[in-house]
Design an enzyme around this catalytic site. Structure first.
Site, PDB file in Angstrom:
ATOM      1  N   SER A   1       0.825  -1.382   0.148  1.00 20.69           N
ATOM      2  CA  SER A   1      -0.001  -0.093   0.098  1.00 20.69           C
ATOM      3  C   SER A   1       0.842   1.486  -0.050  1.00 20.69           C
ATOM      4  O   SER A   1       0.323   2.365  -0.069  1.00 20.69           O
ATOM      5  CB  SER A   1      -0.880  -0.030   1.351  1.00 20.69           C
ATOM      6  OG  SER A   1      -1.835  -1.006   1.168  1.00 20.69           O
TER       7      SER A   1
ATOM      8  N   HIS B   1     -15.178   0.670   4.198  1.00 20.60           N
ATOM      9  CA  HIS B   1     -15.082   1.532   4.796  1.00 20.60           C
ATOM     10  C   HIS B   1     -16.067   2.757   4.413  1.00 20.60           C
ATOM     11  O   HIS B   1     -15.919   3.901   4.686  1.00 20.60           O
ATOM     12  CB  HIS B   1     -13.624   2.329   4.040  1.00 20.60           C
ATOM     13  CG  HIS B   1     -12.316   1.839   4.484  1.00 20.60           C
ATOM     14  ND1 HIS B   1     -11.708   0.990   3.722  1.00 20.60           N
ATOM     15  CD2 HIS B   1     -11.727   1.682   5.621  1.00 20.60           C
ATOM     16  CE1 HIS B   1     -10.680   0.320   4.295  1.00 20.60           C
ATOM     17  NE2 HIS B   1     -10.737   0.748   5.520  1.00 20.60           N
TER      18      HIS B   1
ATOM     19  N   CYS C   1      -7.492   2.495   1.849  1.00 18.78           N
ATOM     20  CA  CYS C   1      -8.796   1.670   1.423  1.00 18.78           C
ATOM     21  C   CYS C   1      -8.449   0.867  -0.093  1.00 18.78           C
ATOM     22  O   CYS C   1      -7.839   1.879  -0.947  1.00 18.78           O
ATOM     23  CB  CYS C   1     -10.004   2.478   1.257  1.00 18.78           C
ATOM     24  SG  CYS C   1     -11.459   1.746   0.453  1.00 18.78           S
TER      25      CYS C   1
END
Lengths: 721, 371
Positions: A339, A381, A394
């Site tokens: 990420s 989310h 997310c």
């Protein structure tokens, strides 16, 4: 006796028919004596001529030969240039030492000599192993080091008994010294005696001069030319037996040049120690210049012990360790960035014209083609815009918009920010990773790019691979919008980056989101730093190294703590500080960190490193507390590990065993840890044997451990393309 | 030419001319040995000069003994030394090495050294009693060959190729001078030349190597060719004038092996150069010329054969040694008279000179008594 009768034909054939009288015989004698005298004179003339030929005609040749007999040129190795940090603190220096070598050619009665020497110099069995090994391998001319760093008393004791040890040569010289030990191991590298192959190639007599060391790894190797000075020379008159009669001339050596690095020695050591028991790397870059302040890869080896000639056992231990202490992870380690690429991907969205306020709804999963891709939050989310997507990491937001915008835009931005880029750095072994795009996939796999490839790439998985240094460059470019490049050498010039042409308002969106990752309600709250006016901006990352099957997902994904080390996720973090006026960029990757241990997780480590830059005392205080738990500094732990390894191998017989037990008994501080480590260690080492790296195909392709022990002490570390 | 050049008459009247020449050479030898010892009289130069003094007196004494004694003593002397040679062979066999001497307590007697003189005396004696008419019969050949061959063989198995060679050549020279048909020598010589390649093919590998290394010593500079290589370096680096007294590096730094014995000429040449070398060669050849003159001026058959034979013996010392140190002959261990340190060779050479001197003194009175 008829044969000898005067009328015999044979007789007359041999002796002729002349009758000999006294007068004729006297005449014959006179003639023959004259002939003999003449022949003698002719020989005399021949001898005189021969002498003239040698002494006059060939005089020059023989004079030269006579000189080369008489004069012996002894080379004194040049002192190696220092490597210093940005403030001038030594990272590699020289210290005077007393040394003992063996010249294999002159050694007699090897067993006796080595036995006596080990008694005299108190060598441990480890050293004796190494000496014997080196002696077996050594070419006759190449001295084998017996012991280094002797005290003057030991040196003197040996010197007086020298006549008992033919082939043993005590010497005074310089040895390389790395004050920071393991924490600079991969950065600086180490030195060692030149190999026989090197000598065969160049025939440079310096290479076989005792005490001469050449750079074998890291900066020591790539800067070898600069660091090596000009050897000194001593012309001496020697006898045929090698005894020195007198000095003819001496030329002192010219020390090599000192090299100043951009590294901050304090931070480098702190970072190395702060990584604790993790297999990880930290890179810190100056956002104004691109100077690399820290490039740490742990666990590491102690370059001091490499420079002395590493023991077989220590090498074996290092190469069997599943934390790969022999690989410089900062440049040769490749990881899926996870990420941590999301800010970069978001920036590419902005570049493509996406409104940062445009949002999507995360329900915890998104169907792409015929497969459902999940978000790390199973519950979802909810409504997510760009800021929230970065802050909460997310996945669905990125899946959704990436499919709309396309991989080429993302890949272009990734390259602009330094992923997949080859930097001209002074290190022999580097891996550059991959930024995948449709063209690349077609070329490499002859397959069309699929939507799920885009989806994977947006969360830094799939084909995407980076090394920690590239990740740090990405953080620095995100922070500044400047085309910063990493530098290791302080060459006095100021390398200001040129603008990448990214609008400031785009950058501001990203920076604010990254600030809230750490300081808001985001995923990196553990990285928060307690320094006034300094807010760290960052992005966490988790990179899977295994496929999670749908069955497993249904039954509940197993926590990382329950997995074997090799299957745990990589834990990553990249960021910069202060967020509003970036000064430092940082990346941290923990191999198989798995986010198990908060104290040793990447956000916490990054936070402490940034703290160190502003308030070293505070950071050190915190570290001291941690190290009590971990069992000391990396150096101390390395030594302890070696002892345990020796016991596990059953190699160390009584004496070191006792010593280890004694030291265990003597340090009740270790009580916190049960006695488990020994068997554990042994089992893990055994598990992590040859097939260790097979499970990690994403990493540097040719990074297989050298399965066999090194030929001579310093063998090149695992290389990567 | 040199003052010392002895006009035969002058020699007869002035034996001091000869002795001055000998003393000159010996003193030069002493100087070289002084340098070889690193500038010390001991252990070599002093001893060498003392020996020379003793042997010079001995030579003069031999010069003055009745000539008859030498003539009558030729065969007994030869016999005694032959027995000694056999003894050495037996003792050496027991000692398990190549021992070449008998230890007499005060000195070590090396019988093969004296055989060089004795063989000349014996063969000359043989031809002096051989009826002239039989000079061209087998009777003139086989006893002489036996006289030469037996001791030469004994020495050869010691093994001492150099000395065996010198004994043979000394004896054969006397045979040659005694008037044996020339074709014998020419024929044998040609046969020898023809045999060389055949012999070579029969040699062992290592023996062939030894010969090849002699032909090209540089091919094995650290092994068998080492002596010759270093010797040539010493001589060659001396140049015309040499490196100067006590300045030789080859000898002083031990690169030159045997620098005070067999290779003393190289030690000398390094420091005294070509001038020293040619001077020494000239001096030695003046000595030889004196010996040959004595032979030619003597009418007596035995005496002139002995004089010429012994002169040839001295010549062989000089020639073989110098050829060896200059790389023209293999290393066979023949010392250079007056220069090389060692008692035996000097004793032999002084014996030769004493006997030639004796002949020189008596040649007026010697009738040619053929018996």
């Amino acid at each position: 006796m008829k044969l000898f009768g005067p009328n015999n034909t044979v007789m007359s054939l041999i002796f002729g028919k002349k009758t000999v009288t006294e007068a004729s015989q006297s005449f014959t004698f006179g003639r023959r004596a004259f002939f003999l005298g003449g022949a003698q004179l002719a020989v005399g003339g021949l001898l005189a001529t021969r002498m003239g030929w040698i002494a006059i005609a060939e005089n020059e040749k023989y004079e030269l030969l006579s000189e080369s007999n008489r004069v012996n040129l002894t080379i004194t190795p040049p002192r190696r240039g220092w490597i210093v940090d940005r403030k001038g603190l030594p990272l590699a220096s020289n210290r005077t030492n007393f040394r003992v070598d063996i010249i294999p050619d002159r050694l007699q009665d090897r067993d006796r000599v080595i036995a006596e020497l080990s008694k005299l110099l108190k060598l441990d069995p480890n050293d004796v192993d190494r000496i014997n090994e080196d002696l077996d391998k050594a070419a006759g001319f190449q001295p084998v080091q017996v012991a280094d760093d002797l005290s003057y008393e030991e040196y003197a004791a040996l010197s007086v008994r020298l006549s008992e040890f033919p082939g043993v040569a005590p010497a005074q010289g310089f040895s390389r010294f790395y004050p920071a030990g393991p924490s600079v191991g991969h950065l600086i590298g180490y030195v060692g005696a030149a190999s026989a192959e090197d000598y065969q190639k160049t025939k440079d007599p310096l290479l076989i001069t005792p005490g001469y060391k050449t750079g074998k790894q890291g900066l020591e190797r790539s800067l070898d030319k600069l660091l090596t000075g000009k050897p000194g020379a001593r012309r001496v008159e020697v006898t045929a037996h090698g005894r020195i009669v007198r000095d003819l001339a001496t030329r002192p050596d010219t020390p090599g040049r000192s090299v100043k690095l951009t590294i901050d020695a304090g931070l480098q050591e702190f970072a190395g120690r702060r990584l604790g028991e993790q297999s990880g790397s930290i890179v810190v870059m100056d956002c104004l210049t691109g100077d690399i302040l820290t490039s740490t890869s742990m666990p590491s080896f102690d370059p001091n012990s490499f420079s002395d000639g590493i023991s077989h056992l220590e090498w074996q231990m290092l190469s069997e360790n599943d934390h790969v202490p022999l690989r410089n992870k900062t440049l040769a380690g490749l990881y899926p960035p996870g990420s941590t690429v999301k800010p970069m991907v978001a920036l590419s969205f902005l570049e493509a014209g996406l409104d940062p306020d445009e949002s999507t709804i995360c329900t915890g999963g998104l169907r792409v083609g015929n497969r459902v891709f999940h978000c790390h939050s199973r519950r979802g989310h909810g409504t997510v815009n760009m800021h929230r997507a970065i802050e909460q990491s997310c996945d669905i937001y990125f899946y959704y918009f990436a499919q709309k915008i396309g991989m080429d835009v993302i890949a272009a931005m990734a390259r602009r920010l330094g992923l997949g880029q080859k930097f001209d750095l002074p290190f022999p072994n580097q891996s550059y990773g991959t930024v995948p795009d449709p063209a690349w996939k077609l070329k490499k796999y002859k397959e069309e790019w699929q939507p799920y490839d885009t989806v994977n790439a947006t969360i830094g998985q799939g084909f995407m691979l980076v090394n920690p240094t590239q990740m740090c460059v990405m953080a620095a470019r995100l922070a500044t919008g400047l085309d910063l490049n990493p530098h290791f050498l302080a060459d006095g010039k100021r390398h200001e980056g040129t603008p990448l042409g990214i609008p400031l308002e785009h950058l501001t969106v990203i920076r604010n989101a990254m600030k809230d990752v750490v300081n808001g309600g985001g995923t990196g709250r553990a990285a928060r730093v307690d320094i006034p006016n300094v807010l760290l901006a960052g992005k966490t990352g988790t990179a899977q190294v295994r496929n999670i099957s749908s069955a497993e997902r249904a039954g509940g994904v197993r926590g990382n703590a329950g997995l074997p080390f090799k299957l745990r996720d990589h834990a990553l973090f990249q960021g910069f500080a202060p967020y509003d006026n970036p000064r430092y960029a940082i990346s941290c990757i923990l191999e198989h960190g798995g986010h198990i241990n908060r104290m040793q997780d990447s956000p916490g480590i990054v936070g402490d490193c940034i703290t160190f830059l502003y308030d070293p005392a505070k950071a050190m205080e915190k570290l001291a507390g941690y190290e009590k738990v971990w069992g000391g500094t990396p150096q101390e732990r390395l030594e302890k590990q070696l002892n345990e390894f020796r016991i596990a191998k059953g190699l160390a017989a009584a004496p070191p065993d006792n010593a280890a037990n004694a030291s265990n008994a003597a340090t009740p501080a270790n009580d916190g840890e049960p006695e488990a480590p020994d068997p554990d260690q042994a089992r893990e080492s055994a598990d992590a044997g040859a097939p260790a790296d097979v499970e990690e195909p994403r990493e540097a392709p040719s990074s297989a451990h050298p399965a066999s022990a090194p030929a001579v002490a310093p063998l090149p570390l695992p290389e990567a393309q | 030419m040199n003052k010392l050049v002895p006009v035969p008459d002058a020699i007869a009247r002035l034996p001091w001319g000869l002795y001055a020449l000998l003393t000159g050479i010996a003193c030069f030898g002493g100087v070289v040995l002084y340098s070889a010892a690193g500038g010390h009289l001991m252990p070599w130069a002093g001893m060498q000069l003392a020996r020379f003094a003793v042997f010079l007196v001995m030579a003069e004494v031999i010069g003055r003994v009745p000539h008859q004694l030498i003539r009558a003593g030729a065969f007994p002397l030869y016999g005694a030394i032959l027995i000694a040679l056999i003894l050495v062979e037996l003792i050496g066999g027991v000692a398990g090495g190549s021992q070449r001497w008998i230890n007499l307590g005060f000195m070590q007697l090396q019988p093969s050294e004296f055989m060089k003189v004795a063989v000349v005396l014996a063969v000359a004696r043989f031809y002096s009693i051989l009826p002239i008419a039989q000079t061209r019969t087998f009777t003139a050949i086989w006893p002489a060959l036996a006289l030469i061959g037996f001791p030469a063989l004994l020495v050869l198995v010691q093994p001492d190729l150099g000395t065996a060679l010198m004994i043979s050549m000394g004896g054969v020279t006397v045979m040659f001078l005694a008037g044996l048909p020339l074709r014998l020598f020419v024929g044998t010589g040609l046969a020898g030349v023809a045999i060389v390649p055949i012999t070579f093919s029969f040699l062992h590998e290592y023996q062939r190597n030894r010969i090849l290394i002699f032909l090209d010593p540089e091919s094995d500079p650290l092994g068998a060719g080492y002596h010759i290589s270093q010797s040539k370096i010493a001589i060659g680096s001396g140049g015309l004038f040499g490196k100067g007294f006590l300045n030789g590096t080859q000898s002083h730094l031990d690169y030159l092996p045997e620098g005070h014995t067999d290779f003393v000429f190289a030690t000398m040449a390094e420091e005294w150069g070509m001038l020293g070398g040619v001077g020494l060669i000239a001096a030695l050849f003046i000595l030889l010329r004196w010996g040959m003159r004595v032979a030619q001026q003597t009418e007596d058959r035995f005496a002139r054969l002995v004089a010429a034979g012994l002169t040839t013996t001295i010549f062989l010392y000089v020639a073989i040694n110098l050829m060896m140190v200059m790389g023209l002959a293999p290393v066979v261990g023949i010392p250079l008279p007056f220069m090389s340190y060692g008692g035996s060779s000097m004793l032999t050479v002084m014996l030769c000179i004493g006997i030639i001197r004796n002949i020189d003194r008596n040649r007026e009175t010697l009738g040619d008594r053929w018996r």
